[in-house]
Design an enzyme around this catalytic site. Structure first.
Site, mmCIF file in Angstrom:
data_model
loop_
_atom_site.group_PDB
_atom_site.id
_atom_site.type_symbol
_atom_site.label_atom_id
_atom_site.label_comp_id
_atom_site.label_asym_id
_atom_site.label_seq_id
_atom_site.Cartn_x
_atom_site.Cartn_y
_atom_site.Cartn_z
ATOM 1 N N ASP A 1 0.793 -1.226 0.000
ATOM 2 C CA ASP A 1 0.000 0.000 0.000
ATOM 3 C C ASP A 1 0.825 1.276 0.000
ATOM 4 O O ASP A 1 0.380 2.295 -0.515
ATOM 5 C CB ASP A 1 -1.021 0.001 1.133
ATOM 6 C CG ASP A 1 -0.414 -0.313 2.495
ATOM 7 O OD1 ASP A 1 0.817 -0.426 2.607
ATOM 8 O OD2 ASP A 1 -1.197 -0.452 3.455
ATOM 9 N N ASP B 1 4.057 0.492 13.616
ATOM 10 C CA ASP B 1 3.244 -0.725 13.637
ATOM 11 C C ASP B 1 3.957 -1.954 14.171
ATOM 12 O O ASP B 1 3.334 -2.800 14.799
ATOM 13 C CB ASP B 1 2.682 -1.065 12.253
ATOM 14 C CG ASP B 1 1.564 -0.152 11.828
ATOM 15 O OD1 ASP B 1 1.102 0.647 12.669
ATOM 16 O OD2 ASP B 1 1.151 -0.211 10.671
#
Length: 785
Positions: free
Chosen positions: A77, A491
Site C-alpha cells: 500500500d 506498527d
C-alpha cells in the site's frame, strides 16, 4: 501497512535500495563563514541494502502470470511493487527509482502482468485521493522488461493505494487475447478507463453505465473516508476470444450495493446489468473459471481492510445466468460476523476454491477451502468446546520471529496469527500445492496445500524475504555494543539490529506497536531510551536499557496526561552521560527525569510537544525547537530559554541534531515549499549552542541530517543528508563539515521520501543508515560489497 503507520506523514513515502554503483554530483558549497572554496567532485560508488525486517506492512495483492510458471508480482500500500526471483525465492523491489516529487507513486493500487508477452508488466500508482496528502496525480507505470526499467503514463485523477478498499481488485487488467488493450477501474466517480496502445494512453469508456456510489462516510467529502469506491475489477471470459482479437465477454464489478456486476459481450462497446445478481454487499474479488464457465464473487459489507461484519460468496453459471450462494458461512447466519475478500481457484482443478475472511480480529482470520465448486467447505481451523483450536496448518516464522509481537494470548487466540487483512489469496496456476496470501504484516505460503484435502497439515511459512515494507520513524547507531543500529518502526515496534541479513526480534518489556523515537547516551552508549505505543498488555510509553538494548525496563511512572509517545525521531533525549532524560510526550508537558523514568517533573519555558535533543558532549545541555524558535537548556532540561536565533523555518518537516564530539554544534534541516506563510527551506548549522545559525546556501531544500565516523585524517564527523543541493535531489555526504558534498545515490535508487530519520555509523566510515516510509531500513557502504 496500517494507516496509523503512514498517515502521520500525510502520504510522504519512501523506498529502499538494491546494490548498485552510484555516481557523484558536482560538490555543493556552504555559506558558513569559514567554509573554503569547493573542491572537485569525486566519484564514490555506494552499495545499498535493507537491514532486514522481512515484511512489516500490508501486502494488498499477489499476482501470478497465467502463462509463465514462477513469474509472480506483489504490491503494497505504500512500499511499491516487487517481483519474485525464481531461484532465490526472494522479492526484488521494482519501484526504488521513484523520486521525491512523485513519492505518491509508491502506493500501488493494482498490478497487471501480461500472459501474451510476460516481459510486460503494469502498475496503477497513486497513494491518496486528497491533494494535501499526495499532491501528485496518479499514473500507470509500464515496463517491457519485467520491471527493470519503466515509463510513466500520467492520469487525470488520483488513485488510492493506501485508501479504504485498497485490497480490492485487481483494478488494472490486460486483455488475455489482445494485449494492447488494458482496462482500469477508477474510484472517485471517474468510471471505467481503457487503453488500446499498451498503456501509453487511456480514455474513459463512456458507454459504461455506473461509476459506483459507495462512500464510507458521505459527511467527509474531502477526507479519507469520503471518496466513492468506484469501479472495482474487470474479469475476462477467455473462451470468447482468440489470439490478436479482443476478448468479447468481460465482467466489471462496481461499488454499488444495488448494482454490483455488469457484462459486455461485444468487447466493451455496450454493457448490461447482469440479471438476478445479489445485492446488499460490495464485491471484493471476482474470479472466472474458464473451464466451467463460472464467475465467483467474494463480497463484504464494507470497503476494508480493517472492517467488515457480513458478506457472502456467490457463484454465477454464465451459461444460464443462475446465481448460487456458496458462502462457507452465509450472511444470514448469526455465525457470520465477517465479510469475504481473498478469493482464488486452482487452475489445475477449477472446482477447487479458497476464500478468506476480510477481517476476523478475534480470535483469528479464517481461510476456507472447497474441492467441489463451493458446495462444501473446510476451514483452516475449528474451535472446540473448551477454547482449544484444531488446526489444519502449522506456521514457521523463523524468517520473521517478531510476528508473535511478544504476545502470549489465551486460547482461543494464538500467536502467530493465521493473519489479518487477508485480501489476497492466490493458488499458483501451475502448481496446486503452492499458494501464497498476504496479510497486514507479511506473506505466508505453503508447498503442500493439497495435503489439506487428505487430512494432513499444511506447512505455512513466511514468504516475504526481500519484501521490506515498514515506515521507519527513528534510527540511532551507538559507538559500542554488538548492535550497530537500533530502529524505531511504525506498527511493528522496532529492532536491535545485530545482523543486517537476518530479521531480529521485536523490542520487548515493554512491547510497542510503534516506536517513534529513541536515543542513546553519547558518553555512556550502553544506555538507551525509547518511547512508543504500548501493546501486548503493556501500558507504559517509555523504556530504558543499560546493557546496549539486550534488556529493557519500563518506566515506573509517566508525566500526568500522557496520551502518546510524542513526535517522530525527536520525542525523547538522554543526556551525554546517561543520567538525565527529557521527554516530550503527547498530551503532557515536556518533562525531565533523573532516575530513568521512575519520576518525572515538568520542564519550564518550553511549549508542549516541542521536539527535543541532547548535546552530545555536555550532559547539562538540551535543545528544543518549535515554530521557528530554538530553545536551550543548561540545567539538564529543567528550564529552557529561547535563543536569539532567527531565520529558521516556521513550518514543514524540521529535523535538528547535535554533533557527536563537538559541544554546542547543531545542524538543522527543514522547511516547506508550500507553507501557509512564507518560510525558508534549507540546511543550517550552529556552533554556539543554537544562539545563531548559518545557512548553507548550496542546499536548496534540507530535510534530515545525520553524522558518522570521520573520514581518514579528518577530525569532523562525516555528515549525511537527504536534501536538494545545487538543484539536484538526493542523498549526500560531506567529509568536510559541509564545504563540499557528494551524492551517494543515483536516479535508479531514489527511495521516494527519505526525510524522516538518518544517521551515520560512528564505527564504520562511510556507512549511512536512513529510514524510509514504505521500504524499511536502508544501509549503505562505499564501494562494491
Amino acid at each position: 501497512m496500517s494507516d496509523a503507520q503512514d498517515l502521520s506523514r500525510r502520504g510522504l513515502l519512501a523506498a529502499g535500495a538494491a546494490a548498485a554503483a552510484l555516481p557523484v554530483l558536482a560538490p555543493a558549497t556552504a555559506s558558513a563563514a569559514s567554509a573554503p572554496a569547493a573542491g572537485k567532485a569525486r566519484r564514490v560508488p555506494y552499495t545499498f541494502r535493507n537491514a532486514e525486517i522481512v515484511g512489516g506492512g500490508f501486502v494488498t495483492g499477489i499476482v501470478f502470470n497465467q502463462s509463465e510458471p514462477g513469474l509472480v508480482y506483489a504490491r503494497t500500500d505504500i512500499g511499491g511493487a516487487y517481483r519474485l526471483d525464481k531461484a532465490t525465492r526472494r522479492w526484488i523491489p521494482l519501484t526504488d527509482w521513484i523520486g521525491w516529487d512523485e513519492y505518491g507513486h509508491t502506493g500501488i493500487i493494482s498490478i497487471a502482468t501480461d500472459e501474451v508477452d510476460p516481459d510486460r508488466v503494469y502498475l496503477a500508482a497513486g497513494t491518496y485521493t486528497m491533494p494535501e496528502w499526495d499532491p501528485s496525480m496518479a499514473a500507470i507505470l509500464r515496463s517491457t522488461d519485467r520491471g527493470r526499467t519503466w515509463k510513466t503514463t500520467p492520469l487525470p485523477f488520483r488513485l488510492g493505494g493506501n485508501m479504504p478498499g485498497r485490497g480490492i481488485g485487481e483494478r488494472l487488467v490486460i486483455d488475455p487475447h489482445r494485449n494492447r488493450i488494458l482496462y482500469l477501474g477508477v474510484r472517485g466517480g471517474h468510471g471505467l478507463w481503457r487503453s488500446t496502445d499498451h498503456g501509453k494512453s487511456f480514455a474513459k469508456v463512456t458507454s459504461f453505465p455506473n461509476p459506483g456510489n459507495f462512500v464510507i462516510d458521505p459527511t467527509d467529502p474531502d477526507g479519507y473516508n469520503g471518496d466513492n469506491l468506484g469501479v472495482l475489477q474487470v474479469v475476462f471470459d477467455k473462451r470468447t476470444g482468440r489470439a490478436g482479437r479482443a476478448t468479447r465477454t468481460l465482467y466489471v464489478t462496481v461499488a454499488d450495493k444495488d448494482n454490483i456486476l455488469y457484462r459486455s459481450t461485444d468487447a466493451g462497446t455496450t454493457w448490461e446489468r447482469v440479471p438476478g445478481q445479489p445485492t446488499g454487499f460490495i464485491p471484493h474479488h471476482a474470479v472466472f473459471d474458464h473451464v466451467g464457465g463460472y464467475l465467483y464473487l467474494a463480497t463484504s459489507d464494507t470497503a476494508g481492510p480493517y472492517d467488515g461484519s457480513k458478506g457472502d460468496v456467490w457463484k454465477l453459471d454464465t451459461a444460464t445466468d443462475t446465481w448460487t450462494r456458496i458462502s462457507p458461512v452465509p450472511s444470514t447466519s448469526d455465525d457470520n460476523q465477517y465479510g469475504y475478500s481473498g478469493l482464488t481457484i486452482d487452475r489445475q482443478n477449477p472446482a477447487t476454491l479458497m476464500v478468506s475472511t476480510q477481517v476476523k480480529w478475534y480470535p483469528d482470520c479464517l481461510l476456507f477451502r472447497s474441492t467441489d465448486g463451493g458446495t462444501s467447505w473446510t476451514p483452516a481451523w475449528e474451535a472446540g468446546p473448551n477454547s482449544e483450536r484444531t488446526l489444519r496448518y502449522d506456521i514457521d516464522i523463523s524468517a520473521a520471529p517478531w510476528l508473535t509481537w511478544n504476545a502470549s494470548p489465551s486460547l482461543p487466540e494464538m500467536t502467530p496469527k493465521l493473519g489479518w487483512m487477508m485480501e489476497c489469496v492466490q493458488i499458483d496456476p501451475f502448481d496446486s500445492d503452492h499458494f501464497m496470501y498476504g496479510t497486514g504484516a507479511t506473506i505466508y505460503g505453503a508447498d503442500n496445500l493439497t495435503d489439506w484435502d487428505s487430512g494432513g497439515t499444511v506447512h505455512l511459512s513466511v514468504r516475504a524475504q526481500g519484501l521490506e515494507e515498514t515506515a521507519v520513524l527513528a534510527l540511532v547507531s551507538p559507538s559500542v555494543g554488538t548492535a550497530h543500529l537500533f530502529s524505531g518502526v511504525g506498527d511493528v515496534g522496532g529492532f536491535r539490529h545485530t545482523d543486517f541479513r537476518k530479521a531480529p526480534k521485536m523490542y520487548d518489556s515493554p512491547t510497542f506497536g510503534g516506536t517513534p523515537a529513541l536515543d542513546y547516551a553519547e558518553l555512556a552508549p550502553h544506555t538507551l531510551v525509547r518511547v512508543g505505543h504500548p501493546t501486548s498488555g503493556w501500558t507504559q510509553h517509555f523504556a530504558v536499557s543499560t546493557d546496549s538494548g539486550a534488556t529493557w525496563k519500563p518506566s515506573g511512572s509517566e508525566p500526568s496526561g500522557v496520551t502518546g509517545p510524542g513526535v517522530e525521531d525527536q520525542a525523547v533525549a538522554i543526556s551525554a552521560d546517561g543520567r538525565r532524560i527529557v521527554w516530550s510526550p503527547a498530551g503532557a508537558p515536556v518533562s525531565w527525569s533523573d532516575d530513568h523514568g521512575a519520576t518525572w517533573t515538568a520542564s519550564k519555558g518550553l511549549p508542549a510537544g516541542a521536539p527535543v535533543r541532547s548535546d552530545r558532549v555536555n550532559p547539562a545541555k538540551f535543545y528544543a525547537y518549535d515554530s521557528g524558535v530554538f530553545y536551550l537548556s543548561t540545567d539538564g532540561g529543567m528550564t529552557f530559554k529561547a535563543t536569539a536565533a532567527t531565520g529558521l523555518p516556521i513550518a514543514g518537516n524540521v529535523r535538528f541534531k547535535p554533533v557527536p564530539g563537538h559541544e554546542g554544534d547543531i545542524w538543522l534541516a527543514g522547511g516547506t515549499t508550500k507553507p501557509a506563510t512564507p518560510t525558508p527551506y534549507g540546511l543550517w548549522r550552529s556552533t554556539d549552542s543554537g544562539t545563531s545559525f548559518t545557512r548553507f546556501e548550496a542546499v536548496d531544500q534540507g530535510d534530515v541530517v545525520g553524522f558518522g565516523k570521520a573520514a581518514p585524517g579528518a577530525k569532523y564527523p562525516a555528515v549525511y543528508t537527504s536534501s536538494k543541493i545545487h538543484g539536484v535531489r538526493g542523498i549526500f555526504r560531506s567529509d568536510d563539515a559541509g564545504r563540499t558534498w557528494v551524492r551517494i545515490n543515483d536516479d535508479r535508487h531514489q527511495y521516494a521520501w527519505t526525510g524522516n530519520t538518518m544517521t551515520g555509523d560512528p564505527r564504520v566510515y562511510g556507512r549511512i543508515y536512513f529510514g524510509t516510509n514504505g521500504r524499511g531500513v536502508i544501509y549503505g557502504d562505499p564501494g562494491q560489497v
